[in-house]
Scaffold this active site. Structure first.
Site, PDB file in Angstrom:
ATOM      1  N   ARG A  10      35.747 -17.472  -7.674  1.00 19.99           N
ATOM      2  CA  ARG A  10      34.905 -16.371  -7.192  1.00 19.99           C
ATOM      3  C   ARG A  10      33.455 -16.769  -6.963  1.00 19.99           C
ATOM      4  O   ARG A  10      32.820 -16.302  -6.013  1.00 19.99           O
ATOM      5  CB  ARG A  10      34.977 -15.202  -8.180  1.00 19.99           C
ATOM      6  N   ARG A  36      34.577 -16.717 -14.449  1.00 23.71           N
ATOM      7  CA  ARG A  36      35.924 -16.275 -14.822  1.00 23.71           C
ATOM      8  C   ARG A  36      36.867 -16.358 -13.630  1.00 23.71           C
ATOM      9  O   ARG A  36      36.483 -16.027 -12.507  1.00 23.71           O
ATOM     10  CB  ARG A  36      35.882 -14.832 -15.320  1.00 23.71           C
ATOM     11  N   GLY A  60      35.585   1.520 -28.854  1.00 21.97           N
ATOM     12  CA  GLY A  60      36.018   1.273 -27.485  1.00 21.97           C
ATOM     13  C   GLY A  60      37.514   1.477 -27.336  1.00 21.97           C
ATOM     14  O   GLY A  60      38.295   0.965 -28.139  1.00 21.97           O
ATOM     15  N   PHE A 103      46.306 -16.113  -6.971  1.00 23.70           N
ATOM     16  CA  PHE A 103      44.931 -15.693  -7.180  1.00 23.70           C
ATOM     17  C   PHE A 103      44.032 -16.923  -7.053  1.00 23.70           C
ATOM     18  O   PHE A 103      44.528 -18.054  -7.023  1.00 23.70           O
ATOM     19  CB  PHE A 103      44.794 -15.068  -8.579  1.00 23.70           C
ATOM     20  N   THR A 144      40.634  -5.868  -4.597  1.00 25.58           N
ATOM     21  CA  THR A 144      41.170  -6.978  -5.395  1.00 25.58           C
ATOM     22  C   THR A 144      41.248  -8.307  -4.646  1.00 25.58           C
ATOM     23  O   THR A 144      41.506  -8.347  -3.441  1.00 25.58           O
ATOM     24  CB  THR A 144      42.568  -6.637  -5.953  1.00 25.58           C
ATOM     25  N   GLU A 145      41.062  -9.374  -5.418  1.00 30.28           N
ATOM     26  CA  GLU A 145      41.281 -10.729  -4.929  1.00 30.28           C
ATOM     27  C   GLU A 145      42.743 -10.909  -4.514  1.00 30.28           C
ATOM     28  O   GLU A 145      43.078 -11.784  -3.705  1.00 30.28           O
ATOM     29  CB  GLU A 145      40.941 -11.692  -6.079  1.00 30.28           C
ATOM     30  N   GLN A 159      29.409 -12.497 -13.097  1.00 29.89           N
ATOM     31  CA  GLN A 159      30.252 -12.748 -11.933  1.00 29.89           C
ATOM     32  C   GLN A 159      29.991 -11.712 -10.837  1.00 29.89           C
ATOM     33  O   GLN A 159      30.007 -10.515 -11.093  1.00 29.89           O
ATOM     34  CB  GLN A 159      31.723 -12.670 -12.328  1.00 29.89           C
ATOM     35  N   HIS A 182      31.709 -10.385  -7.700  1.00 28.36           N
ATOM     36  CA  HIS A 182      33.022 -10.394  -7.063  1.00 28.36           C
ATOM     37  C   HIS A 182      32.817 -10.451  -5.557  1.00 28.36           C
ATOM     38  O   HIS A 182      32.035  -9.677  -5.009  1.00 28.36           O
ATOM     39  CB  HIS A 182      33.811  -9.145  -7.444  1.00 28.36           C
ATOM     40  N   GLY A 200      40.335  -2.804 -27.170  1.00 24.56           N
ATOM     41  CA  GLY A 200      40.295  -1.876 -28.305  1.00 24.56           C
ATOM     42  C   GLY A 200      41.682  -1.356 -28.632  1.00 24.56           C
ATOM     43  O   GLY A 200      42.085  -1.303 -29.801  1.00 24.56           O
ATOM     44  N   HIS A 228      30.292  -7.760 -11.055  1.00 28.80           N
ATOM     45  CA  HIS A 228      31.650  -7.384 -11.460  1.00 28.80           C
ATOM     46  C   HIS A 228      31.944  -7.600 -12.933  1.00 28.80           C
ATOM     47  O   HIS A 228      32.610  -6.787 -13.563  1.00 28.80           O
ATOM     48  CB  HIS A 228      32.628  -8.210 -10.621  1.00 28.80           C
ATOM     49  N   GLU A 260      35.572  -7.787 -22.806  1.00 29.44           N
ATOM     50  CA  GLU A 260      34.393  -8.182 -22.027  1.00 29.44           C
ATOM     51  C   GLU A 260      33.121  -8.177 -22.856  1.00 29.44           C
ATOM     52  O   GLU A 260      32.179  -8.922 -22.577  1.00 29.44           O
ATOM     53  CB  GLU A 260      34.230  -7.282 -20.787  1.00 29.44           C
ATOM     54  N   LEU A 320      35.645  -1.921  -5.973  1.00 25.97           N
ATOM     55  CA  LEU A 320      36.327  -3.212  -5.917  1.00 25.97           C
ATOM     56  C   LEU A 320      37.497  -3.224  -4.930  1.00 25.97           C
ATOM     57  O   LEU A 320      38.241  -2.262  -4.828  1.00 25.97           O
ATOM     58  CB  LEU A 320      36.853  -3.541  -7.321  1.00 25.97           C
ATOM     59  N   GLY A 356      39.315   0.823 -24.413  1.00 32.74           N
ATOM     60  CA  GLY A 356      39.886   0.099 -23.278  1.00 32.74           C
ATOM     61  C   GLY A 356      40.993  -0.844 -23.763  1.00 32.74           C
ATOM     62  O   GLY A 356      41.510  -0.702 -24.881  1.00 32.74           O
ATOM     63  N   SER A 397      40.758 -11.711 -17.086  1.00 34.38           N
ATOM     64  CA  SER A 397      40.103 -10.747 -17.980  1.00 34.38           C
ATOM     65  C   SER A 397      41.143  -9.905 -18.704  1.00 34.38           C
ATOM     66  O   SER A 397      41.013  -9.640 -19.901  1.00 34.38           O
ATOM     67  CB  SER A 397      39.130  -9.851 -17.217  1.00 34.38           C
ATOM     68  N   LEU A 398      42.198  -9.482 -17.989  1.00 32.86           N
ATOM     69  CA  LEU A 398      43.228  -8.685 -18.665  1.00 32.86           C
ATOM     70  C   LEU A 398      43.931  -9.519 -19.731  1.00 32.86           C
ATOM     71  O   LEU A 398      44.269  -9.025 -20.803  1.00 32.86           O
ATOM     72  CB  LEU A 398      44.234  -8.126 -17.660  1.00 32.86           C
ATOM     73  N   ASP A 441      27.126  -1.067 -24.507  1.00 30.34           N
ATOM     74  CA  ASP A 441      26.734  -0.432 -25.768  1.00 30.34           C
ATOM     75  C   ASP A 441      26.911  -1.364 -26.970  1.00 30.34           C
ATOM     76  O   ASP A 441      26.050  -1.418 -27.854  1.00 30.34           O
ATOM     77  CB  ASP A 441      27.537   0.858 -25.981  1.00 30.34           C
TER      78      ASP A 441
END
Lengths: 601, 245
Positions: free
Chosen positions: A300, A412, A26, A132, A268-269, A254, A256, A31, A367, A401, A266, A28, A417-418, A235
């Protein structure tokens, strides 16, 4: 050389091997954070990614990365962030992990900035932070906090590109456009690497490693309507389940609140953080009724349920009364241009409206998976023994994730998440580095072990009749949407599980008509369907088993939270299709644990 | 629930570039008709997915389907763009839609091109912040005005639409860096936190790297993110000339 084409049956005896110290599956955020750590340590590592790394779904994150860097408020405290996160999780987030994330966060965010991440700025030249959902000061007593560090509304793009760039600088070895098929376990149940093929040539390999990191992201594509990229097919989760490992809290998906109606993309919030709010068909700001204090910045799960109730009770917008409106026009074109340029673009493209003039049609949309492959704080994958105790899976890590270190529990918070993926991507890398220094003892797999991991791809490669995967995938997504959405009930879920049983039989007998080797996307999609199926089934069975309402899991037939029986993680295994329970961690190292209370916003 | 009434459907004539070097066949255009809903303006990528339902062997890259990952750059009725954010209403003429791979790069298969050259040029400009400031565990301060200078630069998604629309890149893909890489070169040159500006300019100071840009501006007209590589290239040229004087 063993080729993946022409219906050939692959066998361990002719399969080429590439050997690494560590492989990361991965490309992202999590990874690339792991790989950066390992590349800097000088280990022989490779990132294998089914897409070029900057095509990973982290790129789509918009609003920001939540972290108590005390920029907007000099008195901000990571303990307040921890409190919010525990409450947001509806008390099944593991408090040792949440504490680690919130405390480690600031150093990691500053490090990302030092790497070049183009954060928006305050007048003092510091990193800009916005409000947020679910954020508070002083343990819920000090009002709304502004804790989400942002690069306009393109924070994920800025973060992923910065991490890719840092990896280019560090000389990370990328196997780009490679597809991982299945984990190879030896007879001691240690993970020894993975079967993968280079998509361009179709050539399969055994990638052997002493440490394998699953950083494969989410699986939102189990639903018909999702904010997730087309590549988010679970995966890693599929691989873990087929390897006989446990997954945790898979019922916790979740939704969103603000996916663009129809398109699913999406919004954003951060729109609500900047002062936007939701309205029903009467123009009423209905969140004032459901969450008198936090209003549109409740967490959320709360906002998504409130929207669905508005729609169900006939106050939805549009000719079908099937969505709500997100109102932003009062914020003015200047602010939208400066703080929310990306969503302005997306609204024009996918909703055909300019948010400076008209409200955006939005609807709760799948989401994020709070559940996943259970790990400890070091990213080591955990499975459950038959006596219910935890055991560490040697050689295997998970982060982001795909993992469930359980900082999100049942729900969440936005921007977490970031933070999760950089903090735990890093901690997995650190642990691998340390383990190498101490010496890792992983025994080689036998030919039988490797052949076991080739079973799935061989079945697809040699299929001679059956249905095309895209037909089956559509039906899977429909039934998940119908039976496992925002509101759930036993009746609905049980009929959904029955349909999934039929889908499994068809999926296991799918037909890959195109057997060519070169860049065969039909082969990739067939294998992805098998992963989606595992995730969907784990979700369905876990959801039906959790007989309470908590976080994102809301049941008409069990409307209350049941701490006596369900202040627990759910654990699911593919072979038995049974759900067991696992204790939630209430032992943070520094602060006192937060005990459950009624969750209101 | 997914069935659409017949009167709401129209037929789109798609023509898709097909090539599999392993097959021994020459490249050809595959004609394929797809049923599209009349009341909805779907995207080129949606139309491609409908075509792939009929013929699963059609290959193309895609990921985010919202114009931020940069996977599905392709040549659509003669112009480079992203399939996922290009509505049919913008490009379909006389009910025809012709889709080819991005021009100027080797074709791997169908609409998939080999991006190696493109990525190599990107890596050449050292696309990362270089700072000699000591790490003090905090952010490097930056004013709002300095941060604003990165707008219009950092948003690049590396889709390749610009460089593969650029004649200078077609002619000298190894020596001319191309609009995408140069946009990123300027992104780091412009970053107040970067302390390697002079070294970066040194690296660009030859007859080809930057100066092969002749201001044709194809890059600007195709950029799906509305960015302006030509402007960035001109700024670099100005800096180089100013230095030389």
């Amino acid at each position: 050389m063993a080729m993946n084409g022409n219906g050939q049956h692959l066998d361990a005896s002719s399969l080429p091997v590439k050997e690494f110290d560590g492989i990361i599956i991965g490309g992202g955020g999590s990874g690339l954070m792991s790989s950066l750590q390992l590349a800097q340590s000088g280990m022989n590592t490779a990132v294998i990614s089914k897409v070029f790394p900057t095509r990973s779904h982290t790129v789509s994150a918009q609003g920001g990365i939540t972290c108590a860097i005390a920029s907007a408020d000099p008195n901000d405290d990571w303990r307040w962030h921890m409190y919010d996160t525990v409450k947001g999780s509806d008390f099944i987030g593991d408090q040792d992990s949440i504490e680690y994330m919130c405390q480690e966060g600031p150093a990691t965010v500053f490090e990302l900035e030092n790497m070049g991440l183009p954060f928006s700025r305050t007048e003092e030249g510091k990193i800009y932070q916005r409000a947020f959902g679910g954020q508070s000061k002083d343990y819920g007593k000090g009002g709304q906090a502004e804790r989400t560090c942002a690069a306009a509304d393109r924070t994920g793009h800025a973060l992923l590109h910065t991490l890719y760039q840092a990896n280019v600088k560090a000389g990370t070895n990328f196997l780009s456009e490679w597809f991982a098929v299945d984990l190879v376990l030896n007879s001691h149940d240690q993970v020894t690497g993975v079967i993968a093929f280079e998509i361009e040539s179709g050539e399969p390999y055994f990638l052997k490693a002493k440490a394998t990191v699953l950083a494969t992201g989410g699986a939102g594509r189990i639903y018909k309507s999702t904010t997730n990229a087309l590549i988010n097919t679970g995966d890693g989760t599929g691989m873990a389940l087929r390897a006989g490992l446990a997954v945790q809290d898979m019922e916790m998906w979740q939704f969103h609140p603000t996916g663009i109606h129809g398109a699913g993309t999406l919004v954003t919030e951060g729109c609500r953080g900047e002062g936007g709010y939701l309205i029903n068909k009467d123009g009423e700001r209905f969140m004032e009724r459901y969450a008198p204090n936090a209003k549109d910045l409740a967490s959320r799960d709360v906002v998504a349920r409130s929207m669905m109730l508005e729609i169900i009770e006939g106050r939805g917008c549009g000719p079908e009364a099937d969505h709500c409106f997100l109102k932003l026009d009062h914020l003015g074109a200047d602010l939208l241009h400066k703080r929310l340029p990306g969503i302005t673009e997306l609204s024009k493209t996918f909703a055909h409206i300019d948010p400076a003039e008209h409200p955006i049609p939005v609807v709760p949309t799948c989401h994020y998976a709070m559940g996943g492959i259970p790990t400890n704080v070091n990213g080591q994958v955990i499975t459950q023994k038959s006596d219910g105790s935890d055991s560490i899976v040697q050689g295997l890590y998970a982060a982001g994730e795909a993992a469930c270190v359980s900082v999100h529990g049942g729900n969440r918070l936005g921007g977490n998440s970031l933070l999760d993926l950089v903090v735990f991507g890093r901690s997995a890398g650190l642990h691998i580095e340390d383990s190498f220094k101490q010496g890792i003892d992983i025994q080689d797999p036998s030919k039988d072990d490797i052949n076991k991991a080739l079973k799935n791809i061989n079945r697809v490669n040699t299929s001679s009749k059956g249905e095309n995967s895209s037909v089956i995938k559509k039906e899977l997504q429909e039934i998940m949407q119908m039976s496992f959405g925002v509101f759930r009930s036993a009746k609905n879920m049980e009929s959904g599980i029955k349909v999934l049983n039929e889908i499994r039989e068809r999926a296991e007998n799918l037909h890959l008509a195109d057997k060519s080797s070169r860049f065969n996307t039909a082969r990739v999609e067939a294998l992805e369907l098998l992963n989606l199926l595992e995730v969907a089934e784990a979700t369905a069975i876990s959801a039906n088993e959790r007989k309470e309402s908590r976080g994102a899991h809301s049941r008409d037939d069990y409307p209350e939270r049941d701490d006596e029986n369900w202040l627990k993680h759910s654990i699911y295994f593919k072979d038995s299709k049974e759900v067991t329970k696992r204790d939630v961690n209430f032992r943070p190292k520094i602060v006192q644990a937060f005990q459950p209370f009624a969750r209101t916003y | 629930m997914n069935t659409i009434a017949v009167e709401q459907i129209s037929t789109l004539k798609m023509s898709i570039y097909r090539y599999d070097p392993d097959s021994g066949k020459k490249p050809y255009m595959q004609e394929i008709n797809v049923d599209i809903p009349k009341d909805k303006d779907i995207m080129v990528l949606d139309a491609l997915h409908l075509a792939k339902e009929q013929d699963p062997s059609i290959s193309f890259r895609r990921s985010c389907r919202e114009g931020v990952c940069g996977s599905d750059g392709m040549n659509i009725n003669g112009k480079n763009g992203l399939g996922c954010i290009t509505p049919l209403s913008e490009v379909v003429k006389k009910n025809k839609l012709e889709i080819r791979p991005l021009p100027g790069l080797p074709v791997v298969k169908d609409l998939i091109v080999d991006m190696t050259q493109f990525v190599d040029q990107y890596k050449k400009i050292r696309p990362y912040l270089i700072s000699d400031k000591e790490d003090n565990g905090k952010e490097i301060p930056q004013t709002i005005e300095d941060r604003d200078k990165l707008d219009g630069l950092y948003e690049c998604i590396l889709c390749g639409c610009c460089s593969t629309a650029c004649p200078s890149f077609w002619w000298n893909p190894d020596k001319f860096l191309g609009p995408a890489a140069l946009l990123q070169a300027y992104r780091f040159i412009s970053d107040s936190r970067d302390t390697a500006r002079e070294e970066r300019l040194d690296q660009l100071e030859d007859a080809f790297s930057v100066f092969r840009c002749h201001g044709i501006m194809n890059c600007v007209s195709v950029c799906p993110k509305g960015l302006n590589p030509t402007k960035a290239i001109n700024e670099i040229k100005k800096m180089l000339v100013k230095r030389a004087l």
